[in-house]
Each structure stands twice: as C-alpha cells, then as structure tokens.
Design an enzyme around this catalytic site. Structure first.
Site, short mmCIF file in Angstrom:
data_model
loop_
_atom_site.label_atom_id
_atom_site.label_comp_id
_atom_site.label_asym_id
_atom_site.label_seq_id
_atom_site.Cartn_x
_atom_site.Cartn_y
_atom_site.Cartn_z
N LYS A 15 -15.78 -78.80 -73.71
CA LYS A 15 -16.64 -79.81 -74.35
C LYS A 15 -18.10 -79.63 -73.91
CE LYS A 15 -14.34 -83.31 -72.59
NZ LYS A 15 -13.33 -82.57 -71.78
N ARG A 90 -12.73 -92.41 -74.07
CA ARG A 90 -11.54 -91.84 -73.44
C ARG A 90 -10.37 -92.80 -73.45
NH1 ARG A 90 -14.51 -87.95 -69.87
NH2 ARG A 90 -12.91 -86.82 -68.75
N ARG A 129 -14.62 -72.78 -62.47
CA ARG A 129 -15.89 -73.32 -62.98
C ARG A 129 -16.93 -73.45 -61.87
NH1 ARG A 129 -16.09 -78.70 -66.34
NH2 ARG A 129 -14.77 -79.44 -64.66
N ARG A 162 -17.34 -78.47 -58.56
CA ARG A 162 -17.18 -79.92 -58.63
C ARG A 162 -16.07 -80.42 -57.71
NH1 ARG A 162 -17.30 -81.56 -64.96
NH2 ARG A 162 -15.51 -82.79 -64.27
N ARG A 173 -6.08 -85.26 -63.58
CA ARG A 173 -6.95 -85.41 -64.77
C ARG A 173 -6.18 -85.06 -66.03
NH1 ARG A 173 -11.46 -81.55 -63.01
NH2 ARG A 173 -12.41 -81.91 -65.05
P1 AP5 Z 1 -16.36 -77.05 -69.69
O1 AP5 Z 1 -17.19 -76.82 -70.88
O2 AP5 Z 1 -17.05 -77.44 -68.42
O3 AP5 Z 1 -15.18 -78.06 -70.04
P2 AP5 Z 1 -15.20 -79.61 -70.32
O4 AP5 Z 1 -14.29 -79.86 -71.46
O5 AP5 Z 1 -16.61 -80.12 -70.42
O6 AP5 Z 1 -14.51 -80.08 -68.99
P3 AP5 Z 1 -14.82 -81.26 -67.98
O7 AP5 Z 1 -14.02 -80.94 -66.75
O8 AP5 Z 1 -16.29 -81.44 -67.77
O9 AP5 Z 1 -14.23 -82.43 -68.72
P4 AP5 Z 1 -13.72 -83.70 -68.14
O10 AP5 Z 1 -13.49 -84.42 -69.39
O11 AP5 Z 1 -12.59 -83.63 -67.21
O12 AP5 Z 1 -14.92 -84.14 -67.17
P5 AP5 Z 1 -16.09 -85.20 -67.30
O13 AP5 Z 1 -17.25 -84.65 -66.64
O14 AP5 Z 1 -16.20 -85.70 -68.70
O15 AP5 Z 1 -15.48 -75.74 -69.42
C1 AP5 Z 1 -14.67 -75.64 -68.26
C2 AP5 Z 1 -14.75 -74.21 -67.70
O16 AP5 Z 1 -14.17 -73.30 -68.64
C3 AP5 Z 1 -16.20 -73.72 -67.46
O17 AP5 Z 1 -16.20 -72.92 -66.31
C4 AP5 Z 1 -16.51 -72.86 -68.71
O18 AP5 Z 1 -17.41 -71.81 -68.43
C5 AP5 Z 1 -15.12 -72.32 -69.08
N1 AP5 Z 1 -14.93 -72.19 -70.53
C6 AP5 Z 1 -15.36 -73.02 -71.52
N2 AP5 Z 1 -14.95 -72.56 -72.73
C7 AP5 Z 1 -14.21 -71.43 -72.48
C8 AP5 Z 1 -13.51 -70.50 -73.32
N3 AP5 Z 1 -13.47 -70.63 -74.66
N4 AP5 Z 1 -12.87 -69.46 -72.71
C9 AP5 Z 1 -12.90 -69.32 -71.36
N5 AP5 Z 1 -13.55 -70.15 -70.52
C10 AP5 Z 1 -14.20 -71.20 -71.08
O19 AP5 Z 1 -15.48 -86.42 -66.47
C11 AP5 Z 1 -15.31 -86.33 -65.07
C12 AP5 Z 1 -14.78 -87.65 -64.56
O20 AP5 Z 1 -15.72 -88.71 -64.81
C13 AP5 Z 1 -13.48 -88.15 -65.18
O21 AP5 Z 1 -12.34 -87.59 -64.58
C14 AP5 Z 1 -13.59 -89.67 -64.95
O22 AP5 Z 1 -13.28 -90.00 -63.61
C15 AP5 Z 1 -15.07 -89.91 -65.17
N6 AP5 Z 1 -15.38 -90.24 -66.57
C16 AP5 Z 1 -16.18 -89.52 -67.42
N7 AP5 Z 1 -16.22 -90.09 -68.63
C17 AP5 Z 1 -15.42 -91.18 -68.57
C18 AP5 Z 1 -15.04 -92.16 -69.51
N8 AP5 Z 1 -15.46 -92.12 -70.80
N9 AP5 Z 1 -14.18 -93.16 -69.11
C19 AP5 Z 1 -13.75 -93.21 -67.84
N10 AP5 Z 1 -14.06 -92.30 -66.89
C20 AP5 Z 1 -14.90 -91.30 -67.26
#
Ligand code: AP5
Length: 216
Positions: A15, A90, A129, A162, A173
């Site tokens: 994402k 979410r 990552r 992270r 997660r």
């Molecule tokens: P990346 O693009 O970083 O993936 P992502 O989908 O953004 O993953 P996140 O871990 O950031 O998502 P998340 O939803 O768990 O975390 P968030 O920060 O929102 O890609 C991942 C890796 O793969 C990278 O190294 C990239 O280079 C690689 N990659 C990408 N595409 C690829 C491909 N096609 N092929 C190979 N490699 C690839 O949330 C974190 C925490 O915050 C949550 O757990 C929760 O505690 C809190 N939080 C955030 N939002 C909310 C909400 N709305 N409600 C409640 N809690 C929340």
C-alpha cells in the site's frame, strides 16, 4: 477533477509503496494513518504514547483516535483536491465514520483498490523492509534495495526497521487484518467501489495493474 482513493490490503501488501507512486502520478497527497501514528510515537506526544502499545503488539489503535486523525488531516489545504488513504479505514466503524465525514463535506470515494497478496509472501516482504525515518521512503533488502546499503537514496538518512516488523508482531497483524479489516472488502464491494488488484509480482508490474484499474 478530485480523486479520492482508498488503498486497501493486508500489512505488507504494498500500500505504502504504491501510494508513493500514485502521489507522483496523480499529484494528490498520501494520507497514511500508520505514518501519522509512527510520527506521533517518535515525538512522544500523548497520542503517540497511547498508540505505541497497540502498534508494537500488532493490534489496532482505537477507532476514535484514528478517526480524529483522519478528520483533522482531510481539513488541510493539500487534501482539498483529492487524496490517497493508506491504512484507513480498517474497521466497519471507521468506514462508517469516513462515509459520515465525507457526507458532511459533500465528497465521495471514487475507488477502493484492494491489493491482494497471500500471507506467505507478506512475511518475507515485512521481515526485509527498511524505512527512512526522515522522508518516509520505503525499501526492501532484496526486492527494492537502496543504492547504498542502509542509506536512504532520497535524503541520505540511515534506514531503520520498524518495531512491528518482528515475526510475532507480523503474525498478530495478519490475524488482526483477517479478523477485523478483511470484512470491509464486502462493504465496498456492495457499494460498487471495489477494484481487486493482484499485488503479487514485481513492484512495477503492480503499478501497471493499478493504473489499468484506474482506467489509465
Ligand atoms: P509496503 O508498501 O511498506 O506495504 P504496506 O502495505 O504499506 O505495509 P504496512 O506494513 O505499512 O501496512 P500496515 O497496514 O501493516 O501498516 P500501517 O503503517 O498502516 O511494502 C512492504 C515491503 O514489501 C517493503 O519492503 C516493500 O519494498 C516491499 N514490496 C512492496 N511491494 C512489493 C512487491 N510487489 N514485490 C516485492 N516486494 C514488495 O499500520 C501500522 C500500525 O498502525 C497498525 O498495525 C495499527 O497498530 C496502527 N494503525 C494504522 N492505521 C490504523 C487504523 N486505521 N486503525 C487502527 N490502527 C491503525
């Protein structure tokens, strides 16, 4: 024309990676609740301190906290011409709160792009990552390495791993996603807004699929 997009998908689906590319191509801001919460955590604000425990354990931060963050962010000038929501909503209450917020503003979601990736490749993606704490650029040690190991290509800062990319937190997660977030796919499908995009394969390949889902 304003474009209002939601990037939906499990942790590690890509994402953030794809949102940053859409920022470039569409000229609208990425609004990542994860990035905003991590910033608050790093600054040690009361909200950041409250969120840290949930985030490190792979659990969701309470709805009222994230809904408040998004409401405030959507008010900013740069969000008036559209946005890409990354990591929000979410839960069903978050989706309903977003609908109410947009209703009050006379706005609507254009598309919900669901990046579909099975659990197994996700573990490999998240454990490799690396992120830039300064400019938020993202990398992967194997799939998207920086030019110089451990250093951000964009701003030269030292890359970090992270806190929630440890194996136990990744498992939690994924469980949280399947239990609490995946049901939203049906919510947006029922509204005719959902576009499923295969999130496996290379990063450029996924970008092309997203462009074609957006009619580009
Ligand atoms: P990346 O693009 O970083 O993936 P992502 O989908 O953004 O993953 P996140 O871990 O950031 O998502 P998340 O939803 O768990 O975390 P968030 O920060 O929102 O890609 C991942 C890796 O793969 C990278 O190294 C990239 O280079 C690689 N990659 C990408 N595409 C690829 C491909 N096609 N092929 C190979 N490699 C690839 O949330 C974190 C925490 O915050 C949550 O757990 C929760 O505690 C809190 N939080 C955030 N939002 C909310 C909400 N709305 N409600 C409640 N809690 C929340």
């Amino acid at each position: 024309m304003a474009t209002r997009l939601i990037l939906f998908g499990p942790p590690g689906a890509g994402k953030g990676t794809q949102a940053r590319r859409l920022v470039e191509s569409l000229g609208i801001p990425q609004i990542s609740t994860g990035d905003i919460l991590r910033q608050a955590k790093a600054e040690g604000t009361p909200m950041g301190q409250k969120a840290a425990g949930y985030m490190n354990a792979g659990k969701l931060v309470p709805d009222e906290v994230v809904v408040g963050i998004v409401e405030e962010r959507l008010e900013k000038d740069d969000a008036q011409g559209g946005w890409i929501l990354d990591g929000f909503p979410r839960t069903l209450p978050q989706a309903e709160a977003l609908d109410a917020m947009l209703g009050r503003r006379g706005e609507a979601i254009d598309r919900v792009l669901s990046l579909e990736v099975p659990d197994e490749p996700i573990v490999a993606r998240l454990s490799g990552r690396r992120s830039c704490p300064e400019c938020k650029a993202g990398y992967h040690v194997t799939f998207d390495p920086p030019a110089k190991e451990g250093i951000c290509n964009e701003c030269g800062a030292t890359l970090i791993q992270r806190d929630d990319d440890r194996p136990e937190a990744i498992r939690e997660r994924l469980k949280t996603f399947h239990d609490q977030t995946a049901p939203l796919e049906q919510y947006y499908e029922n509204k005719g807004l959902l576009a499923r995009v295969d999130g496996e394969g290379g990063i450029d390949e996924v970008t092309r699929r997203i462009q074609s889902a957006l009619g580009g």
